[in-house]
Motif scaffolding. Structure first.
Motif, PDB file in Angstrom:
ATOM      1  N   GLY A  99      16.706   4.925   1.298  1.00  0.00           N
ATOM      2  CA  GLY A  99      15.677   5.942   1.409  1.00  0.00           C
ATOM      3  C   GLY A  99      16.067   7.328   0.953  1.00  0.00           C
ATOM      4  N   ASN A 100      17.221   7.472   0.322  1.00  0.00           N
ATOM      5  CA  ASN A 100      17.624   8.798  -0.166  1.00  0.00           C
ATOM      6  C   ASN A 100      16.876   9.193  -1.432  1.00  0.00           C
ATOM      7  OD1 ASN A 100      19.378   9.015   1.936  1.00  0.00           O
ATOM      8  ND2 ASN A 100      21.212   8.563   0.746  1.00  0.00           N
ATOM      9  N   ILE A 101      16.489   8.190  -2.220  1.00  0.00           N
ATOM     10  CA  ILE A 101      15.695   8.421  -3.427  1.00  0.00           C
ATOM     11  C   ILE A 101      14.399   7.649  -3.245  1.00  0.00           C
ATOM     12  CG2 ILE A 101      15.513   7.980  -5.900  1.00  0.00           C
ATOM     13  CD1 ILE A 101      18.492   8.299  -6.144  1.00  0.00           C
ATOM     14  N   GLU A 102      13.285   8.302  -3.570  1.00  0.00           N
ATOM     15  CA  GLU A 102      12.000   7.640  -3.418  1.00  0.00           C
ATOM     16  C   GLU A 102      11.844   6.520  -4.433  1.00  0.00           C
ATOM     17  OE1 GLU A 102       8.252   9.581  -4.642  1.00  0.00           O
ATOM     18  OE2 GLU A 102       7.642   9.218  -2.568  1.00  0.00           O
ATOM     19  N   CYS A 103      11.404   5.377  -3.955  1.00  0.00           N
ATOM     20  CA  CYS A 103      11.129   4.225  -4.811  1.00  0.00           C
ATOM     21  C   CYS A 103       9.706   4.372  -5.343  1.00  0.00           C
ATOM     22  CB  CYS A 103      11.270   2.944  -3.993  1.00  0.00           C
ATOM     23  SG  CYS A 103      10.684   1.467  -4.838  1.00  0.00           S
ATOM     24  N   ALA A 104       9.550   4.374  -6.660  1.00  0.00           N
ATOM     25  CA  ALA A 104       8.222   4.551  -7.269  1.00  0.00           C
ATOM     26  C   ALA A 104       7.286   3.396  -6.919  1.00  0.00           C
ATOM     27  CB  ALA A 104       8.355   4.682  -8.781  1.00  0.00           C
ATOM     28  N   THR A 105       7.821   2.191  -6.834  1.00  0.00           N
ATOM     29  CA  THR A 105       6.996   1.029  -6.498  1.00  0.00           C
ATOM     30  C   THR A 105       6.453   1.149  -5.080  1.00  0.00           C
ATOM     31  OG1 THR A 105       8.268  -0.366  -8.000  1.00  0.00           O
ATOM     32  CG2 THR A 105       6.967  -1.494  -6.327  1.00  0.00           C
ATOM     33  N   CYS A 106       7.328   1.500  -4.127  1.00  0.00           N
ATOM     34  CA  CYS A 106       6.884   1.647  -2.737  1.00  0.00           C
ATOM     35  C   CYS A 106       5.913   2.819  -2.594  1.00  0.00           C
ATOM     36  CB  CYS A 106       8.081   1.847  -1.804  1.00  0.00           C
ATOM     37  SG  CYS A 106       9.122   0.370  -1.619  1.00  0.00           S
ATOM     38  N   ALA A 107       6.148   3.884  -3.359  1.00  0.00           N
ATOM     39  CA  ALA A 107       5.284   5.063  -3.270  1.00  0.00           C
ATOM     40  C   ALA A 107       3.895   4.809  -3.838  1.00  0.00           C
ATOM     41  CB  ALA A 107       5.931   6.236  -3.996  1.00  0.00           C
ATOM     42  N   SER A 108       3.766   3.858  -4.744  1.00  0.00           N
ATOM     43  CA  SER A 108       2.464   3.612  -5.368  1.00  0.00           C
ATOM     44  C   SER A 108       1.792   2.333  -4.867  1.00  0.00           C
ATOM     45  CB  SER A 108       2.615   3.537  -6.888  1.00  0.00           C
ATOM     46  OG  SER A 108       3.411   2.429  -7.239  1.00  0.00           O
ATOM     47  N   ARG A 109       2.411   1.621  -3.933  1.00  0.00           N
ATOM     48  CA  ARG A 109       1.851   0.361  -3.438  1.00  0.00           C
ATOM     49  C   ARG A 109       0.535   0.631  -2.713  1.00  0.00           C
ATOM     50  NH1 ARG A 109       6.037  -1.190  -0.809  1.00  0.00           N
ATOM     51  NH2 ARG A 109       6.833  -2.333  -2.585  1.00  0.00           N
ATOM     52  N   LYS A 110      -0.481  -0.204  -3.008  1.00  0.00           N
ATOM     53  CA  LYS A 110      -1.785  -0.066  -2.373  1.00  0.00           C
ATOM     54  C   LYS A 110      -2.173  -1.371  -1.704  1.00  0.00           C
ATOM     55  CE  LYS A 110      -3.349   3.572  -5.312  1.00  0.00           C
ATOM     56  NZ  LYS A 110      -4.435   4.464  -5.335  1.00  0.00           N
ATOM     57  N   TYR A 111      -2.963  -1.250  -0.669  1.00  0.00           N
ATOM     58  CA  TYR A 111      -3.442  -2.398   0.098  1.00  0.00           C
ATOM     59  C   TYR A 111      -4.963  -2.439  -0.002  1.00  0.00           C
ATOM     60  CZ  TYR A 111       1.183  -2.515   2.239  1.00  0.00           C
ATOM     61  OH  TYR A 111       2.531  -2.597   2.449  1.00  0.00           O
ATOM     62  N   GLN A 112      -5.520  -3.670  -0.069  1.00  0.00           N
ATOM     63  CA  GLN A 112      -6.969  -3.833  -0.131  1.00  0.00           C
ATOM     64  C   GLN A 112      -7.360  -5.129   0.554  1.00  0.00           C
ATOM     65  OE1 GLN A 112      -8.636  -3.667  -4.067  1.00  0.00           O
ATOM     66  NE2 GLN A 112     -10.717  -3.493  -3.296  1.00  0.00           N
ATOM     67  N   ASP A 113      -8.432  -5.080   1.335  1.00  0.00           N
ATOM     68  CA  ASP A 113      -8.934  -6.257   2.030  1.00  0.00           C
ATOM     69  C   ASP A 113      -9.802  -7.069   1.076  1.00  0.00           C
ATOM     70  OD1 ASP A 113      -9.519  -7.582   4.803  1.00  0.00           O
ATOM     71  OD2 ASP A 113     -11.457  -7.401   3.808  1.00  0.00           O
ATOM     72  N   GLY A 114      -9.621  -8.373   1.091  1.00  0.00           N
ATOM     73  CA  GLY A 114     -10.373  -9.235   0.182  1.00  0.00           C
ATOM     74  C   GLY A 114     -11.482 -10.020   0.856  1.00  0.00           C
ATOM     75  N   SER A 115     -11.731  -9.769   2.142  1.00  0.00           N
ATOM     76  CA  SER A 115     -12.769 -10.532   2.836  1.00  0.00           C
ATOM     77  C   SER A 115     -14.141  -9.928   2.589  1.00  0.00           C
ATOM     78  CB  SER A 115     -12.482 -10.542   4.343  1.00  0.00           C
ATOM     79  OG  SER A 115     -12.752  -9.272   4.899  1.00  0.00           O
ATOM     80  N   ASP A 116     -15.176 -10.625   3.064  1.00  0.00           N
ATOM     81  CA  ASP A 116     -16.536 -10.112   2.927  1.00  0.00           C
ATOM     82  C   ASP A 116     -17.007  -9.408   4.196  1.00  0.00           C
ATOM     83  OD1 ASP A 116     -16.716 -12.332   4.517  1.00  0.00           O
ATOM     84  OD2 ASP A 116     -18.292 -13.312   3.372  1.00  0.00           O
ATOM     85  N   GLU A 117     -16.089  -9.147   5.126  1.00  0.00           N
ATOM     86  CA  GLU A 117     -16.421  -8.435   6.361  1.00  0.00           C
ATOM     87  C   GLU A 117     -16.375  -6.933   6.138  1.00  0.00           C
ATOM     88  OE1 GLU A 117     -14.719  -9.711  10.203  1.00  0.00           O
ATOM     89  OE2 GLU A 117     -13.514 -11.037   8.954  1.00  0.00           O
ATOM     90  N   MET A 118     -17.059  -6.210   6.999  1.00  0.00           N
ATOM     91  CA  MET A 118     -17.004  -4.756   6.954  1.00  0.00           C
ATOM     92  C   MET A 118     -15.820  -4.290   7.812  1.00  0.00           C
ATOM     93  SD  MET A 118     -19.155  -3.899   4.799  1.00  0.00           S
ATOM     94  CE  MET A 118     -18.794  -2.185   4.955  1.00  0.00           C
ATOM     95  N   VAL A 119     -14.696  -4.066   7.162  1.00  0.00           N
ATOM     96  CA  VAL A 119     -13.475  -3.606   7.813  1.00  0.00           C
ATOM     97  C   VAL A 119     -12.836  -2.536   6.938  1.00  0.00           C
ATOM     98  CG1 VAL A 119     -12.974  -5.747   9.090  1.00  0.00           C
ATOM     99  CG2 VAL A 119     -12.207  -5.512   6.735  1.00  0.00           C
ATOM    100  N   SER A 120     -11.757  -1.958   7.429  1.00  0.00           N
ATOM    101  CA  SER A 120     -11.050  -0.946   6.651  1.00  0.00           C
ATOM    102  C   SER A 120     -10.406  -1.557   5.412  1.00  0.00           C
ATOM    103  CB  SER A 120      -9.979  -0.282   7.519  1.00  0.00           C
ATOM    104  OG  SER A 120      -9.051  -1.257   7.973  1.00  0.00           O
ATOM    105  N   PHE A 121     -10.000  -0.717   4.502  1.00  0.00           N
ATOM    106  CA  PHE A 121      -9.293  -1.093   3.274  1.00  0.00           C
ATOM    107  C   PHE A 121     -10.140  -1.940   2.324  1.00  0.00           C
ATOM    108  CE2 PHE A 121      -5.893  -0.018   6.181  1.00  0.00           C
ATOM    109  CZ  PHE A 121      -5.187   0.889   5.414  1.00  0.00           C
ATOM    110  N   LYS A 122     -11.457  -1.695   2.306  1.00  0.00           N
ATOM    111  CA  LYS A 122     -12.292  -2.349   1.305  1.00  0.00           C
ATOM    112  C   LYS A 122     -11.981  -1.764  -0.069  1.00  0.00           C
ATOM    113  CE  LYS A 122     -14.433  -5.321   2.166  1.00  0.00           C
ATOM    114  NZ  LYS A 122     -13.915  -6.692   2.301  1.00  0.00           N
ATOM    115  N   ALA A 123     -11.625  -0.475  -0.096  1.00  0.00           N
ATOM    116  CA  ALA A 123     -11.146   0.167  -1.322  1.00  0.00           C
ATOM    117  C   ALA A 123      -9.628   0.264  -1.201  1.00  0.00           C
ATOM    118  CB  ALA A 123     -11.753   1.560  -1.474  1.00  0.00           C
TER     119      ALA A 123
END
Length: 154
Positions: free
Chosen positions: A38-62
């Motif tokens: 963690g002394n140097i920021e990892c570009a992959t970890c810094a740009s990782r995004k999460y998104q829900d793939g279900s058809d329910e109304m929950v967080s992380f739809k975007a």
């Protein structure tokens, strides 16, 4: 640690970016180790995004970024939204949740080698109370399926 051709000593805490580490003459392996701790920021970890793939109304739809140190708690809370939805659906439709489980998935970052929570899966089973219509439908389906899987080659 001695780094560079003139023998200047650098503390790894003075290096905050990959470019600074490369300019200081560190090898790719040394840079990866600095990212891992963690002394140097990892570009992959810094740009990782999460998104829900279900058809329910929950967080992380975007798609949205989650700080790697908060990913386990955030993904777990998100999956709990699915469990809450199952209980709400069961209550509204005369049903009962008979099983609800959450599984968190982990992966290894290819750039820094750190383990991180990469997502989750919620599994729920709801048993709905039978009414006259569903009993008739089951009987009709059973009658149409009887003998449907006979092996005539015997």
């Amino acid at each position: 640690m001695t780094i560079g051709s003139v023998g200047a000593a650098y503390s790894p805490y003075q290096l905050h970016t990959e470019q600074q580490a490369k300019s200081a003459g560190l090898s790719d392996g040394e840079i990866k180790n600095l990212k891992r701790v963690g002394n140097i920021e990892c570009a992959t970890c810094a740009s990782r995004k999460y998104q829900d793939g279900s058809d329910e109304m929950v967080s992380f739809k975007a798609a949205a970024h989650i700080d790697p140190s908060a990913a386990a708690a955030t993904v777990s809370a998100h999956e709990q939204e699915h469990v809450s939805n199952a209980y709400k659906d069961a209550a509204q439709n005369n049903g009962k949740v008979i099983n609800a489980s959450v599984q968190l998935h982990t992966s290894i970052c290819p750039e820094c080698g750190r383990s991180y929570v990469s997502g989750g899966t919620t599994t729920t089973q709801i048993m709905y109370k039978d009414d006259e219509y569903s009993q008739n439908a089951k009987s009709r389906d059973a009658a149409s399926l009887i003998g449907g899987n006979i092996d005539y080659a015997c």
